[in-house]
Design a protein around this motif. Sequence first.
Motif, PDB file in Angstrom:
ATOM      1  N   GLY A 131       0.560  -1.203  -0.012  1.00  0.00           N
ATOM      2  CA  GLY A 131       0.048   0.054  -0.125  1.00  0.00           C
ATOM      3  C   GLY A 131       0.772   1.456   0.134  1.00  0.00           C
ATOM      4  O   GLY A 131       1.967   1.085   0.038  1.00  0.00           O
ATOM      5  N   THR A 132       0.257   2.370  -0.266  1.00  0.00           N
ATOM      6  CA  THR A 132       0.904   3.662  -0.327  1.00  0.00           C
ATOM      7  C   THR A 132       1.319   3.940   1.086  1.00  0.00           C
ATOM      8  O   THR A 132       0.963   3.614   2.141  1.00  0.00           O
TER       9      THR A 132
ATOM     10  N   SER B 199      -1.599   7.271   2.416  1.00  0.00           N
ATOM     11  CA  SER B 199      -3.079   7.044   2.368  1.00  0.00           C
ATOM     12  C   SER B 199      -3.348   5.511   2.409  1.00  0.00           C
ATOM     13  O   SER B 199      -4.550   5.364   2.747  1.00  0.00           O
TER      14      SER B 199
ATOM     15  N   GLU C   3      -3.482   3.212   0.393  1.00  0.00           N
ATOM     16  CA  GLU C   3      -4.063   2.611  -0.685  1.00  0.00           C
ATOM     17  C   GLU C   3      -3.408   1.400  -1.324  1.00  0.00           C
ATOM     18  O   GLU C   3      -2.213   1.462  -1.611  1.00  0.00           O
TER      19      GLU C   3
ATOM     20  N   ALA D 294      -3.364   4.075  -7.735  1.00  0.00           N
ATOM     21  CA  ALA D 294      -3.856   4.576  -6.313  1.00  0.00           C
ATOM     22  C   ALA D 294      -3.916   6.218  -6.599  1.00  0.00           C
ATOM     23  O   ALA D 294      -3.537   6.655  -7.448  1.00  0.00           O
ATOM     24  N   LYS D 295      -5.003   6.691  -5.683  1.00  0.00           N
ATOM     25  CA  LYS D 295      -5.445   8.234  -5.991  1.00  0.00           C
ATOM     26  C   LYS D 295      -4.382   9.018  -5.534  1.00  0.00           C
ATOM     27  O   LYS D 295      -4.014   9.900  -5.893  1.00  0.00           O
TER      28      LYS D 295
ATOM     29  N   PHE E 296      -8.363   0.190  -8.809  1.00  0.00           N
ATOM     30  CA  PHE E 296      -8.849  -0.665  -7.527  1.00  0.00           C
ATOM     31  C   PHE E 296     -10.070  -1.205  -7.913  1.00  0.00           C
ATOM     32  O   PHE E 296     -10.388  -2.678  -7.599  1.00  0.00           O
TER      33      PHE E 296
ATOM     34  N   ILE F 124      -5.719  -1.593   4.298  1.00  0.00           N
ATOM     35  CA  ILE F 124      -5.296  -1.179   2.856  1.00  0.00           C
ATOM     36  C   ILE F 124      -6.767  -1.399   2.018  1.00  0.00           C
ATOM     37  O   ILE F 124      -7.048  -0.301   1.416  1.00  0.00           O
TER      38      ILE F 124
ATOM     39  N   MET G 165      -9.241   1.302   3.235  1.00  0.00           N
ATOM     40  CA  MET G 165      -8.792   2.750   2.655  1.00  0.00           C
ATOM     41  C   MET G 165      -9.095   2.773   1.146  1.00  0.00           C
ATOM     42  O   MET G 165      -9.311   3.907   0.687  1.00  0.00           O
ATOM     43  N   SER G 166      -8.737   1.587   0.430  1.00  0.00           N
ATOM     44  CA  SER G 166      -8.978   1.635  -1.011  1.00  0.00           C
ATOM     45  C   SER G 166     -10.317   1.869  -1.316  1.00  0.00           C
ATOM     46  O   SER G 166     -10.495   2.761  -2.365  1.00  0.00           O
TER      47      SER G 166
ATOM     48  N   ASN H 269     -11.230   5.497  -0.818  1.00  0.00           N
ATOM     49  CA  ASN H 269     -10.523   6.352  -1.851  1.00  0.00           C
ATOM     50  C   ASN H 269     -11.045   6.195  -3.055  1.00  0.00           C
ATOM     51  O   ASN H 269     -10.575   6.840  -3.929  1.00  0.00           O
ATOM     52  N   SER H 270     -12.117   5.424  -3.466  1.00  0.00           N
ATOM     53  CA  SER H 270     -12.734   4.988  -4.786  1.00  0.00           C
ATOM     54  C   SER H 270     -14.137   5.766  -4.723  1.00  0.00           C
ATOM     55  O   SER H 270     -14.685   5.865  -3.920  1.00  0.00           O
TER      56      SER H 270
END
Length: 243
Positions: free
Chosen positions: A21-22, A25, A27, A57-58, A83, A113, A116-117, A120-121
């Motif tokens: 993951g990032t 964030s 992601e 990822a964003k 994602f 992760i 959070m993904s 953020n989608s």
Amino acid sequence: MKALEKALKENRVLVFIDLEGTQYSHEMIEIGAYVAILKDDLTIKKFLKGYSTYVKAKHPIGHVVTKLTGITEKTLQDKGKPFPEVFKKFRGYVGKYWNKCKFVTFGNHDIRIINMSVENSPKDQELSELAHTVNKNHFDMSVFLGQYIQDQNGNPLSLSNYLKTFGVPFEGVAHTALADAYNLMMLYKALLDNPEIVEKEYKKALTHVHHMPKPVQLVIDKLNKGEIVTPDDYDEAIREAVK
């Protein structure tokens, strides 16, 4: 292993997952997974070809994660997929086992992760439901093994160090999602193949338990040294403790 059977309940399919993951964030930027079919004794009967892909990822990856994984922004630009597409394909990979399996991770960060993904989608009810299923049927191998095998400070080990404990070599490159998922599956296999190692390490772990009553600690220390402990010895330890 009764504790494992209780944890897995009636599930005889495990999906071993590793995610990268990032940095900030959290992601998903890479997913690796293996579906394993179990026998009635919980050992692995067979496993399917792995599922792996990079994920766009964003937010930025972060230099620490890039250094650790080798994944760059260009990697995601050239090879990454959105994602929602990746997670729905992951659902397809698990297929008919989706609602009757346990999703096995090493630690709980992979679950974070996923969540959070989704966050953020773009809002997607199907994605939310898929994430809910994974959350509900999650099995943390690190927490489970940490009950029995610990370092000298009573902390769980890393994936690679657990494998070393069982004498199993790490396959592939660490922090590559598919390799980590495969090695997690091999750790599960080693756990069931080597009950004598678990017993030996559990004895050690019991000596690291914090705040254990002194009489109990004395008895365990003697037993771990191979000494015979009688009820009279235990009574004497109790008397000493309450003086």
